[in-house]
Design a protein around this motif. Structure first.
Motif, mmCIF file in Angstrom:
data_model
loop_
_atom_site.group_PDB
_atom_site.id
_atom_site.type_symbol
_atom_site.label_atom_id
_atom_site.label_comp_id
_atom_site.label_asym_id
_atom_site.label_seq_id
_atom_site.Cartn_x
_atom_site.Cartn_y
_atom_site.Cartn_z
ATOM 1 N N SER A 170 0.853 -1.199 0.000
ATOM 2 C CA SER A 170 0.000 0.000 0.000
ATOM 3 C C SER A 170 0.878 1.234 0.000
ATOM 4 O O SER A 170 1.924 1.268 0.651
ATOM 5 N N LEU A 315 -3.304 2.782 7.220
ATOM 6 C CA LEU A 315 -3.828 2.218 5.973
ATOM 7 C C LEU A 315 -3.395 0.762 5.814
ATOM 8 O O LEU A 315 -4.221 -0.117 5.554
ATOM 9 N N VAL A 336 -3.158 5.031 -3.285
ATOM 10 C CA VAL A 336 -3.977 6.200 -2.980
ATOM 11 C C VAL A 336 -3.350 7.416 -3.645
ATOM 12 O O VAL A 336 -2.188 7.396 -4.050
ATOM 13 N N GLY A 370 -7.452 6.520 2.137
ATOM 14 C CA GLY A 370 -7.841 5.116 2.081
ATOM 15 C C GLY A 370 -8.766 4.717 3.206
ATOM 16 O O GLY A 370 -8.509 3.743 3.919
ATOM 17 N N LEU A 375 -11.436 1.587 0.753
ATOM 18 C CA LEU A 375 -10.846 0.255 0.796
ATOM 19 C C LEU A 375 -11.826 -0.839 0.384
ATOM 20 O O LEU A 375 -11.409 -1.871 -0.142
#
Length: 390
Positions: A170, A315, A336, A370, A375
């Protein structure tokens, strides 16, 4: 005999059929606006893993409360300190209270890949249920990630990617974010001028992606010339020292500096102490540097936050918890977008008496980085992870 040979032939082709089906999984399952804005190949690191996740149909082998390993690669900058602060003072107490977390075991490797590899293996052997890593070399950890996967332990990388198919990543789209930062500086300079580039930690995916994007943003204006390139190592003290050395040996014209956080406060100090005029320096999320802008309204037109530390670690934590619960991530990398700051945004966050020496950071808030609804789009069986009942 003919039937046997026919069946053998079809079985041999099965992996080919599956690989073709896999191509339609992952990225193609995301909403079109997310695909176009964050996964556009023209603005995506070519090594960024965007295939279908290995954990689409996976669930933790044990029920909660879970034990998590955090194999951190570095603790020597303000960003890492702020990420650790969110982890220890907010995330851990919250998830323990929910009954889903037993403990978090933290290790530090001080930018030594071999040490981090050993620590990951030790965490697996200690019986952790998942491992988080940060900002690491994109390939060096791959064998240890596979070792963890074979033992039923998923590895989650935040603020940068691992190229292993058994990792979940991520981050911001750093190549796109870097371009936004570089382009903002060229616009600030009116499309012409000499620029110094301050990289992060060369060899890490987050740094290399941003550097590529920043230089592409600078190249968007033919009148902008890169006159120097130093490594600030995402650390204010190092960034300050490297820029001071560069300024002392390059007395020629300098019109701007593009820098990766967390080093902009140190770079700002280097320029202030040099006796040269204050040229524009790109600012990320460090409060002290943002305070300088707060007190000098005409200094910049805009800035971009590419990695708010507390939000970044929260996140990946939320992605990890969803995966442990069997929600099934669709894709290897959850990306993101950057958050732009204008002067009005900075003015709303910092008052006129703010501290220009502050080493704290401005997060943007997990809902903007996020959040739950965002998500949900990256999971096959989305649900609120905080309401999980095994």
């Amino acid at each position: 005999m003919k039937l046997f040979r026919r069946l053998s032939y079809l079985l041999a082709l099965t992996p080919l059929f599956l690989s073709g089906a896999a191509m339609a999984e992952g990225l193609d399952e995301l909403p079109q606006d997310i695909q176009q804005s964050l996964y556009n190949k023209d603005m995506l690191d070519p090594q960024q893993p965007i295939g279908p996740s290995a954990y689409r149909d996976w669930k933790a082998k044990r029920s909660p409360p879970w034990t998590i390993g955090y194999a951190s690669s570095y603790a020597g900058n303000t960003w890492r300190a702020m990420a650790m602060d969110r982890l220890q003072n907010e995330i851990i107490p919250k998830w323990k209270a929910l009954g889903l977390l037993k403990d978090v075991i933290i290790t530090q490797s001080n930018l030594k890949d071999a040490v981090q590899i050993q620590q990951i293996r030790q965490l697996v052997d200690q019986g952790v249920d998942a491992i988080i890593v940060c900002c690491s070399n994109p390939t060096a950890l791959n064998q240890s990630v596979k070792y963890a996967y074979d033992k039923g332990v998923p590895v989650f990388s935040f603020t940068g990617y691992l190229t292993s198919p058994y990792a979940v990543n991520s981050s911001n789209n750093y190549q796109l974010g870097g371009y936004q930062v570089g382009k903002a500086l060229t616009d600030q300079l009116g499309g012409t001028g000499n620029v110094l580039v301050v990289e992060g930690i060369p060899g890490t995916s987050g740094s290399d992606s941003q550097d590529r994007g920043m230089k592409a943003g600078l190249a968007a204006a033919p009148g902008v010339k890169i006159v120097g390139d130093v490594a600030g190592m995402w650390t204010d003290q190092i960034g300050q020292a490297e820029v001071q050395k560069w300024l002392a040996t390059h007395p020629g014209q300098l019109d701007g500096i593009v820098v990766q956080s967390a080093a902009e406060l140190g770079v700002l100090r280097a320029l202030q102490q040099s006796g040269r005029k204050m040229v524009p320096i790109t600012i990320g999320g460090e409060s002290g540097a943002l305070c300088y802008w707060r007190k000098n309204p005409d200094y910049l037109k805009e800035s971009y936050q590419l990695w708010p530390p507390g939000d970044d670690i929260e996140l990946i934590w939320n992605i990890m918890m969803r995966t442990l619960q069997g929600q099934g991530p669709k894709i290897q990398s959850v990306l993101v977008n950057s958050v732009k700051f204008t002067y009005d945004d900075v003015k709303a966050r910092l008052d006129e008496n703010c501290d220009e020496n502050s080493d704290k950071w401005q997060n943007v808030g997990i809902d903007k980085w996020g959040g739950t609804t965002y998500l949900d789009q990256f999971f096959l069986r989305p649900a609120d992870p905080e309401k999980y009942k095994p």
